[in-house]
Design a protein around this motif. Structure first.
Motif, PDB file in Angstrom:
ATOM      1  N   ASP A  64      -4.852  -2.904   3.315  1.00 36.28           N
ATOM      2  CA  ASP A  64      -4.863  -2.030   1.782  1.00 36.28           C
ATOM      3  C   ASP A  64      -6.408  -2.711   1.017  1.00 36.28           C
ATOM      4  O   ASP A  64      -6.753  -3.815   0.865  1.00 36.28           O
ATOM      5  CB  ASP A  64      -3.681  -2.439   1.337  1.00 36.28           C
ATOM      6  N   GLU A  65      -7.144  -1.387   1.227  1.00 36.47           N
ATOM      7  CA  GLU A  65      -8.271  -2.253   0.435  1.00 36.47           C
ATOM      8  C   GLU A  65      -8.803  -3.279   1.262  1.00 36.47           C
ATOM      9  O   GLU A  65      -9.388  -4.502  -0.246  1.00 36.47           O
ATOM     10  CB  GLU A  65      -8.396  -1.903  -1.041  1.00 36.47           C
ATOM     11  N   SER A  92      -2.339   2.435  -2.732  1.00 33.61           N
ATOM     12  CA  SER A  92      -1.558   1.849  -2.325  1.00 33.61           C
ATOM     13  C   SER A  92       0.033   1.836  -2.591  1.00 33.61           C
ATOM     14  O   SER A  92       0.682   1.236  -1.812  1.00 33.61           O
ATOM     15  CB  SER A  92      -1.784  -0.146  -3.714  1.00 33.61           C
TER      16      SER A  92
HETATM   17 MG   LIG Z   1      -4.762  -0.005  -4.891  1.00 35.49          MG
END
Ligand SMILES: [Mg+2]
Ligand SMILES: Nc1ncnc2c1ncn2[C@@H]1O[C@H](COP(=O)(O)OP(=O)(O)OP(=O)(O)O)[C@@H](O)[C@H]1O
Ligand SMILES: Nc1ncnc2c1ncn2[C@@H]1O[C@H](COP(=O)(O)OP(=O)(O)OP(=O)(O)O)[C@@H](O)[C@H]1O
Ligand SMILES: [Mg+2]
Ligand SMILES: O=P([O-])([O-])[O-]
Lengths: 264, 315, 272, 277, 277
Positions: free
Chosen positions: E198-199, E70
């Motif tokens: 991000d994810e 991240s």
């Molecule tokens: Mg992360």
């Protein structure tokens, strides 16, 4: 990618909500109308500003020469706040619990809620008027009035806090076969304790502020002194009292932050 | 109800001896002999100052009666009267006007007014206007904003109603009565222009000027009344006769120390009075406008006001 | 698996709820509370005799309160009651307007300037520390008795409350959302309008309603110090010993307060 | 610490914690017959479930969202009231128990929740001791006066789930995986005769999920009790279960070993097929 | 609507929305050199990352929790301030941009968040239009006076992500998958030159995850921009990415096609091995 389609162009991204608009219009109309009632005019504002300036000028420097009177009233206010909070909180606990709809059946929550509603209905000063009549001038009337106010406030919030707890945690404890009492102790109390301490400290704070005011109707505390200082136009003394008040309440706020930290 | 005569007194009191104040209860078991005496002085002025001022007398009263004496400060005439009615107040100084209500509604028995060896202290009703205003006589105030203090006040309400009509001004008819709450608020209101004029007690006005709260030169006094007695001191009718005797003794024998004399404009003792005798003029004032110092009196006054208001609305 | 009887494992570890510091702090709080209560009880001036016959006096009071003089409603109460509602409403609206910038300055995720934060904090604390009746006294002294003083008193007292709660609501806003908007390159004002505002809007309305509800109660007593509203009628009735009128006033206040609470609950249900 | 083989086991042996509890015929078995559950009348969520759970081993219940997996599990300790049917546990019909009986039953049924459902503000060790609340009086619970054996056992279990260091931490300071381990330990503190777990891994990351499933399988094996797990992740279910029960719309559509579960079965259970890769 | 190939592109072409943006040499490329990030001094989270992102295609970044995925992604649009290093995007060093420059940069970088980060109380269409806030004055935004092209484009994108029907719904009425689709559409509303995610799927169920990944890959392909995705689910990453970047403890330990990613690599990245089945 799709070329800019004509159908898309016609769609309205922000359709008008006529209800909201109407409500805003009504609100605006009300404000205009109600301001009209205030009898506001330029002269009055100017005169008011003049008075205000005057008053501020007379407030400085604050006059602490009658500190013994100030101290005495302040102490009495503090005592009123302490005693009212102690008794009020003690009474609020069971009442609040009885009023929580996720814990108690309706035939119990109803009377409890009615009691709380009545306690909340009247401003402490009005309640104080009644108690001054019943038990005479002085701190006792103030204490009783603030007890009523405390019940109205804490019991209500406490009931709401209990209603808002996570039932999943309660369920998990219940699933272990715990008795009702144990479910309360191990899943309800931990969830509400910190909030309850929060309400209690807030109420002490609020009782302190209110205890400075019930004096206006003779129920003890610094309020009477403040009120008569106002009437005598001793604005420098008024300033001294107000400064002390704010200081005490600030101190109380820090104390309550600490207490909340301890019980977080 | 075995009470022969009651006069203006409330139904819970009786006046068999015709002195216009409530008699001690005939049933000795109703006599109060409290462990602590509560004492207070009329709330028109700075309660804290008066508490300090009365300290020597408070001590003297303790000495004479052998009881603890507490000075509670009160914030309104009505609260003071209610307190005596509820048995929460045993000895008190009542303002001139409210004395009548205290007697009738709370069973107060007036016994003294501050004074000297020769006479009791008095004060006048004065009507103040701003110096730069055009008003010179009462008659000029027709249709203006005039503040009375509170309904039970003598100089702030009842006396004006009794005395002004002779000067060509009928309160309530010629102007709408606004209640300010207190003498000092009336003065302030005139000063700030919220009111055009106000009838107030001369002593309050004088003290405010001395204190520098207002500048006397900013005002003009356009009317001054004859003299009235200042606050009366009274005890509750149902106190134990032995206790009453001691209280009376205390009032009779006490002499103001110099500081107290200063505070009270030279008065050096309590001058004995009776309600029947010395409040006659005040009652007269009330009577002359058809008011009685009792609930009914206030009732009538309220009704009249309401009728007037209704008439005004209808117009 | 270890056996329950195994002493080596079991005995040297004890169930300990709090660290010594926590335990000490809790005891300290308890000690403070108890000593405050004891000292207050001993020092405060209470005449116990007055408690004994309080029921008797209450009865006397009830007898004088009952029956309420309902005719007084038309004459002296109705208008004052409406005025009270105006005071509460206008005061609340004014408070909202005044509180908005203060709340923005007090929210740590929006304002990083420490001077502004301290200033905001100061405004919030002083507004709340001073009772509405005291604010009323101040404004009566400045603007003279009447509705204006009442409205200002309510507004100034409410600024602290509204500002504090609104500031907290702003601080609780979902920062992920805010981050997403700043990641689009939006200017700060747009982030305020499109990121914070929608998030705090329900909180704001809810705070406003809550405060209005309180203000209805508060404005009912402002009249005691001359700041307009039903309190004036109450004061008049009290000063003229008209307890049957007092009860009319009290009943009206009670009715209005209950209705206000119902209205607030109903609106809140709808907007949240 | 032996099991007498009838329903009153735990009453006479309130802390039958040891691994020695033998899986006698009736004990530790659950037999469900014709189970119906309607939350709203006329809309059955469970439509006649028959299921036998016996002996040790993990049973995975899979099925799409809303199909009634949680409802089924929660009927097993009557956190949800069944509408109709029988659930015989250790010779007793759960459905007809009175309140006291229900409490006694629940003491023997351990439950692990999807969102752990720890009492967040209590310490880890206190959360474990919650598992003993069925045996302690409220007064003692208030003062935290638990029997010494319970406390010892709690610490042992905490070591067993690898959280020995965290005993005094508050539960809300833990990570998801740690919390779930506390949840499992709490359930095991009850010395349960059956362990139910409602999506115990779906709030966890894949690695932790595997660890949690492993832990449950291992501990349940040691204690020799049946474990029933609702699970979304089919792969995970297959990997750890000895038996898979596939549910669809309130009925059981597959019941057998994980090996027998074909893509056809999965399509029947979940519908669609794109998502299978 | 052509790209001039230098950093001022979007200033002169504020609504460069069309699919026609050609991938010119410098544009749509990102070059990261020696990137360090320390949240606390002396504890670097990123330890000298070198990475080049060019042209179209999905790059999946995988790695265990806490390894800095991240952080890396958020450095790319300076939601996190890099401590050291260069990030050259379209010829400009992101790290040294001033505030205005940063805002202009961010308009060109689309970001999709794990928890969607929609403005929950705004309608879906307004959320999409939030993607244009970088180009609209606050006053106009307040009055909702968005340019007609933006509005058209928002509706088109909404159709493209299959939510045409939901334009007026409040975002908090949507399911997770739907919300994420709005999140993607919002990012694309920016007409970004690069898309960071991000994810994006870890709050979603497996089926929806696949759909979201598909959608991103497809839309990015159509718009011809690079897509960088942080992803926990290795299988999913492998399936949709043309390139996989494996991170471990703040450094890149694998960078290559998904096919080249062996179990040995995975062990290096994640540590342990039990969890691999
Ligand atoms: Mg992360
Ligand atoms: N307390 C309740 N009241 C009413 N309906 C309920 C209740 N609990 C569940 N339902 C309904 O029963 C059905 C089955 O729910 P259940 O939670 O058992 O499904 P599930 O298979 O566990 O799904 P998931 O995988 O999402 O947990 C659903 O349609 C749900 O809406
Ligand atoms: N704002 C912050 N302040 C301090 N430390 C932080 C901050 N954000 C992240 N960290 C730390 O930096 C490290 C890397 O975090 P990062 O979120 O980049 O990891 P990640 O690979 O994305 O993990 P995950 O898969 O859990 O999202 C972690 O140790 C984390 O604790
Ligand atoms: Mg479920
Ligand atoms: O009765 P008064 O003292 O107010 O004139």
């Amino acid at each position: 990618m799709t070329p800019s389609s004509t159908s898309a162009a016609k769609r309205d991204p922000f359709p008008v909500n006529w209800w909201t608009r109407a409500l805003w219009a009504v609100a605006l109309a009300y404000v205009v109308y109600a301001f009209g009632l205030l009898d506001l005019n330029w002269d009055r504002m100017v005169a008011g500003m003049g008075h205000g300036g005057d008053m501020l000028a007379r407030m400085v420097p604050p006059n602490f020469s009658r500190w013994s009177l100030l101290l005495e009233g302040m102490l009495e206010s503090l005592e009123i706040a302490v005693l009212a909070s102690a008794v009020g909180i003690l009474l609020s606990l069971p009442i609040g619990f009885l009023a929580a709809r996720n814990m108690m059946p309706p035939w119990i929550t109803w009377p409890a809620r009615a009691l709380i509603a009545i306690c909340r209905s009247f401003h402490p000063v009005i309640v104080a008027i009644i108690f001054v009549k019943a038990v005479g001038f002085g701190a006792l009337a103030g204490i009783l009035a603030l007890i009523v106010a405390s019940i109205g406030f804490i019991a209500k919030l406490f009931a709401e806090a209990i209603e808002e707890i996570s039932l999943k945690q309660v369920e998990a404890v219940r699933a272990t076969g715990a008795s009702f009492g144990n479910v309360i102790i191990f899943s309800v109390v931990p969830q509400v304790l910190a909030r309850f301490v929060g309400f209690a400290t807030y109420q002490i704070d609020s009782n302190l502020r209110n205890s400075t005011m019930v004096g206006i109707v003779g129920a003890g505390g610094i309020g009477g002194t403040l009120f008569s200082a106002f009437q005598r136009f001793d604005y420098d003394f008024v300033a001294a009292i107000l400064i002390s008040l704010i200081a005490v309440i600030m101190a109380g706020e820090y104390l309550s932050i600490w207490v909340k930290e301890v019980f977080k | 109800d075995d009470c022969q005569s009651r006069g203006s007194l409330d139904v819970i009191y009786c006046d068999a001896d015709g002195d216009l104040v409530a008699d001690a209860p005939t049933d000795p078991s109703k006599w109060r002999d409290p462990s602590t005496l509560v004492f207070t002085y009329t709330p028109v002025e700075d309660p804290a100052v008066y508490r300090d001022a009365f300290k020597p007398f408070q001590d003297y009263l303790t000495e004479k009666t052998g009881k603890k004496v507490i000075y509670y400060t009160v914030q309104s005439n009505a609260a003071e009267i209610e307190a005596m009615r509820s048995g929460r107040l045993h000895v008190a100084g009542f303002s001139t006007g409210p004395t009548g209500f205290a007697v009738n509604l709370a069973g107060a028995v007036p016994l003294a007014v501050k004074g000297t060896e020769q006479e009791f202290q008095g004060y006048n009703l004065i009507v103040i206007v701003k110096k730069d205003s055009p008003f010179q006589t009462l008659a000029d105030l027709k249709g203006k904003k005039v503040a009375h203090t509170s309904p039970s006040s003598n100089s702030g309400n009842l006396a004006p109603r009794a005395l002004f009509p002779d000067q060509g001004l009928v309160p309530g008819d010629d102007y709408e009565v606004l209640y300010s709450g207190k003498h000092d608020q009336s003065v302030l209101g005139v000063n700030s222009g919220d009111y055009d004029a106000a009838p107030v007690a001369s002593d309050v006005f004088k003290r405010m000027a001395e204190r520098g709260v207002v500048n006397a030169d900013d005002f003009r006094i356009i009317y001054t009344s004859p003299k009235f007695p200042t606050s009366s001191f009274a005890y509750a009718h149902d106190l134990h006769p032995d206790l009453v005797a001691k209280i009376r003794e205390a009032f009779r024998d006490f002499r103001f120390p110099p500081e107290m004399q200063n505070t009270f404009g030279g008065a050096d003792r309590f001058f004995p009075v009776t309600y029947k005798e010395d409040w006659g003029v005040i009652r007269q004032i009330a009577k002359s406008i058809g008011e009685e110092y009792d609930r009914k009196g206030l009732d009538d006054m309220a009704k009249k006001e309401a009728e007037k208001a209704a008439k005004k609305k209808a117009n | 698996m270890t056996n329950a009887a195994d002493p080596v494992q079991g005995t040297h570890r004890r169930l300990q709820r709090f660290t010594p510091v926590e335990r000490f702090s809790r005891w300290l709080v308890l000690l403070l509370v108890v000593s405050a209560i004891v000292v207050s009880t001993r020092h405060v001036q209470i005449i116990p005799e007055f408690l004994y016959d309080a029921p008797e006096q209450m009865l006397d009071l009830l007898q004088r309160l009952w029956p309420p003089d309902l005719s007084y409603y038309q004459i002296g109460v109705h208008e004052a009651l409406v005025e009270t509602l105006h005071i509460a409403s206008l005061g609340t609206i004014l408070a909202l307007i005044l509180a908005l910038p203060v709340a923005l300055f007090s929210a740590r995720n929006i304002t990083s300037n420490p001077v502004l934060q301290v200033l905001a904090k100061f405004i919030l604390v002083s507004s709340r520390s001073v009772n509405s009746l005291v604010w009323a006294l101040l404004f009566v002294a400045i603007f003279g008795p009447g509705t204006l003083a009442g409205v200002l008193a309510i507004a100034f007292r409410s600024v602290g409350f509204v500002g504090k709660l609104l500031g907290e609501a702003l601080e609780e806003a979902n920062m992920g959302t805010i981050e997403a908007l700043s990641a689009t390159g939006a200017p700060r004002l747009s982030i305020l309008l499109k990121g914070y505002w929608p998030q705090v809007k329900p909180a704001l309305w809810s705070i406003a309603l809550f405060r209005w509800d309180i203000n209805v109660r508060e404005s009912a007593v402002l009249g005691l110090v001359g700041a307009g509203g039903i309190g004036v009628a109450l004061n008049n009735a009290l000063n003229t010993f008209y307890w049957d009128k007092v009860s009319t006033v009290l009943l009206s206040i009670f009715a209005v307060v209950i209705i206000a609470e119902l209205v607030v609950t109903e609106i809140r249900k709808r907007i949240i | 610490m032996s099991v007498t083989g009838n329903g009153t086991t735990s009453a006479s042996d309130p802390r039958g914690l040891g691994p020695a509890d033998a899986a006698a015929g009736v004990a530790k078995s659950m037999r469900i017959r014709g189970l119906f559950k309607e939350y709203r009348p006329g809309v059955p969520v469970l439509k006649g479930i028959d299921l036998d759970l016996e002996g040790q081993g993990v049973t995975a219940i899979i099925g799409p969202s809303g199909t009634g997996k949680s409802t089924l599990l929660r009927c097993m300790n009557r956190l949800v009231e069944p509408t109709r049917g029988e659930i015989i546990f250790e010779g007793q019909d759960i459905v007809s128990l009175n309140r006291a009986g229900l409490r006694r039953l629940r003491r023997k049924v351990g439950m692990v929740f999807q969102e752990y459902n720890l009492v967040e503000r209590l310490s880890v060790i206190e959360n474990l001791l919650c598992g003993r609340l069925g045996y302690v009086s409220p007064f003692k619970a208030w003062l935290r006066r638990f029997p010494a054996e319970d406390i010892d056992r709690a610490f042992e279990l905490l070591d067993a789930v690898g959280l020995g260091e965290f005993a005094q931490q508050r539960a809300d300071n833990l990570s998801g995986g740690q919390r779930q381990r506390v949840g499992i330990a709490r359930a095991l503190m009850q010395a349960p005769h059956i362990l139910l777990a409602d999506e115990p891994t779906s709030s966890l990351d894949p690695k932790t999920s595997v660890e949690i499933m492993e832990l449950m399988a291992k501990l349940a094996g040691e204690r020799d009790i049946p474990v029933v797990v609702n699970i979304h992740d089919v792969a995970l279910g297959r990997r750890f279960a000895q038996r898979v029960v596939g549910m669809s719309e309130g009925t059981i559509v597959y019941d057998g070993p994980p090996g027998g579960l074909t893509d056809a079965h999965l399509k029947e259970i979940y519908g669609g097929e794109d998502w299978l890769n």
